[in-house]
Design an enzyme around this catalytic site. Structure first.
Site: not given
Ligand code: NAD
Length: 499
Positions: A200, A252-255, A257, A274
């Site tokens: 995804k 992606g984001s810790t939240e 995660g 990660e």
């Molecule tokens: P995010 O964590 O929301 O999104 C990352 C992925 O997760 C996307 O594919 C998204 O569609 C998916 N996703 C969103 N909600 C989900 C859920 N409930 N269950 C499963 N998958 C879900 O990141 P974001 O909102 O795009 O960015 C927000 C913040 O996250 C950024 O400002 C940054 O601080 C952080 N971030 C970190 C990384 C990293 O490489 N560690 C990458 C992107 C963003």
């Protein structure tokens, strides 16, 4: 100030890719979302609509998981012999390189990053990741063990050994900052070990994953082995809670995660994460100042700071603090801010309005809390922000504690090694750390005491397919790349034969 540059002529093949209706890949077929819904993906430098992409949701995830399950359980994919699997991965690597210009341009258009970085780093590293994992299938080993079998008669004999076997159906959810590379980090080790995949991509940057899907089909990945479903967070949520998914890998984001961990509890699927970072980059008094200034700048500005391992807490020894900051400010001020297709641009647009709002919010919060912008501190036009270094910070400020994900760093003085190690480690994250010194003993001593998954000495962002990457604390679970990813995508079985 930002500049505008006319778009370079797109290759006919890329034009053709962008002109065609985008589809999701399920069971080897390119298809629309079941709902028929779509969303638009934009060039963040200009706001130009690039393509319309299916908005996959739970029903599409369900179809994709069924295809992946069928491919795993009922075909010979998981039992392919190593050489066949190696040839496939090698071919994918070569095909990525054969379309390198298209991938680089598409990545730069969709994410906003500099075209030169997309070509030299994102695309080459993605091809390299498939090449690296092409070498693994024939090297995956188990062990021969010597059990005592206490209940067996004295003259009984046993042959016991272990096998590494694929985990099964893997849900892979990736972010927008390195879209192709994150797809490669996830898919390559999963294929090397015989798993099947539902990927995804992030909603902000779905295009290079779809082009990669075409390459995977062309290379001969069997139907259902890799499925790619574009969509928003709801599709990621459906994947992470699906009861027929055996493992979920997320960047992606810790939240989010944490939400994935909760969603995975239903069938106790395996989880690797990660996540974010707020990495320290420490400049000792004995550092080579010129290279440290360059390394610190690269540390927090690569990808306009939208990198989880960005070195955003810069600690500088008090004896060189003023001199270092002066050089830092001068060089940061000179960084060209502009679109990714201008070869001069170092700072390119942030990926989206949300990301812009987030970063500008931190700039304002820093100033309101009393921090001083040594350089930058403001938004530019469009989705651009000035590269910024704050001084005069205190540890409780949000700009010191939280991941900003923009070209923003804080510069903090320190007086002793123990003090700076303790400060560097005072973070909920632990993804990466940098240190700059010419003292070899100090380099080893400090590297061993920093709580971070990657420590870089006199360099930064030193990522490589052979090196495990991942975080301490809330920066994640598990390590990707290197042999560690083979472990992540396999499980161990012990077999005992009475002989
Ligand atoms: P995010 O964590 O929301 O999104 C990352 C992925 O997760 C996307 O594919 C998204 O569609 C998916 N996703 C969103 N909600 C989900 C859920 N409930 N269950 C499963 N998958 C879900 O990141 P974001 O909102 O795009 O960015 C927000 C913040 O996250 C950024 O400002 C940054 O601080 C952080 N971030 C970190 C990384 C990293 O490489 N560690 C990458 C992107 C963003």
């Amino acid at each position: 100030m930002t500049t505008t540059v006319e778009s370079p002529a797109r290759s006919p093949r890329l034009q053709e890719f962008l002109a065609q209706p985008q589809k999701i890949l399920i069971d080897g077929q390119w298809t629309d979302a079941g709902s028929g819904e779509t969303f638009t993906t934009y060039d963040p430098a200009t706001g130009e609509a690039l393509a319309t992409v299916p908005r996959g949701a739970a029903e599409d995830i369900d179809r994709a998981v069924s295809a992946a399950r069928r491919a795993f359980d009922t075909t010979d994919w998981a039992r392919w012999r190593p050489a066949r699997r190696e040839n496939l991965l090698w071919k994918i690597s070569e095909l990525i390189l054969s379309r390198a210009d298209d991938f680089a341009e598409l990545e730069s258009l969709d994410n906003g990053k500099p075209l030169g970085i997309a070509a030299a780093f994102d695309v080459r590293s993605s091809a390299d990741c498939f090449r690296y994992y092409a070498g693994w299938p024939s090297k995956i080993q188990g062990s021969v063990n010597n059990p005592s079998m206490l209940l067996a008669p004295e003259d009984a004999e046993f042959h016991s050994f272990t096998r590494r076997e694929p985990v099964g159906v893997c849900g892979q959810i990736i972010p927008w900052n390195f879209p192709l590379l994150m797809a490669a980090w996830k898919i390559a080790p999963a294929l090397a070990t015989g798993n099947t995949v539902v990927l995804k991509p992030a909603e902000q940057t779905p295009l290079t994953a779809l082009l990669l899907g075409q390459i995977l089909v062309e290379a001969g990945v069997p139907d259902g082995v890799v499925n790619i479903v574009t969509g928003h967070g709801e599709a990621g949520a459906a994947l992470s809670e699906h009861s027929d998914v055996d493992k979920v890998a997320f960047t992606g984001s810790t939240e989010v995660g944490k939400r994935i961990v909760a969603a995975s509890a239903g069938n106790l699927k395996k989880v690797s994460l990660e996540l974010g970072g707020k990495s320290p980059n420490i400049v000792f008094a004995d550092a080579d100042i010129d290279s440290a200034v360059g390394g610190v700048i690269q540390g927090f500005t690569l990808n306009s700071g939208q990198a989880c391992e960005a070195g955003t807490r810069v600690y500088v020894h008090e004896s060189i603090y003023d001199k270092f900051n002066a050089a830092l400010a001068e060089q940061v001020k000179a960084l060209a801010v502009g679109p990714g297709n201008d070869p001069e641009s170092v700072i390119t647009p942030l990926v989206s309005q949300e990301q812009l709002d987030r970063v500008v919010g931190y700039l304002e919060a820093g100033k309101q809390a009393g921090a001083v912008a040594l350089v930058g501190g403001n938004r530019d036009t469009g989705y651009f922000v000035e590269p910024t270094v704050f001084t005069g910070t205190s540890e409780d400020m949000s700009i010191v504690q939280e991941e900003i994900f923009g070209p923003v760093a804080v510069s903090i003085p320190f007086s002793g090694d123990d003090e700076v190690i303790a400060a560097a480690n005072r973070s909920e994250y632990g993804l990466a750390a940098g240190l700059w010194t010419q003292d070899l003993s100090r380099a080893h001593r400090v590297a061993s005491r920093l709580n971070a998954g990657s420590v870089w000495v006199n360099t930064y962002h030193a990522l490589d397919s052979a090196l495990p990457f991942g975080g301490f604390h809330q920066s994640g679970w598990g390590r990707e790349l290197g042999p560690e990813s083979i472990e992540l995508y396999t499980q161990v079985k012990s077999v005992t034969i009475a002989i």
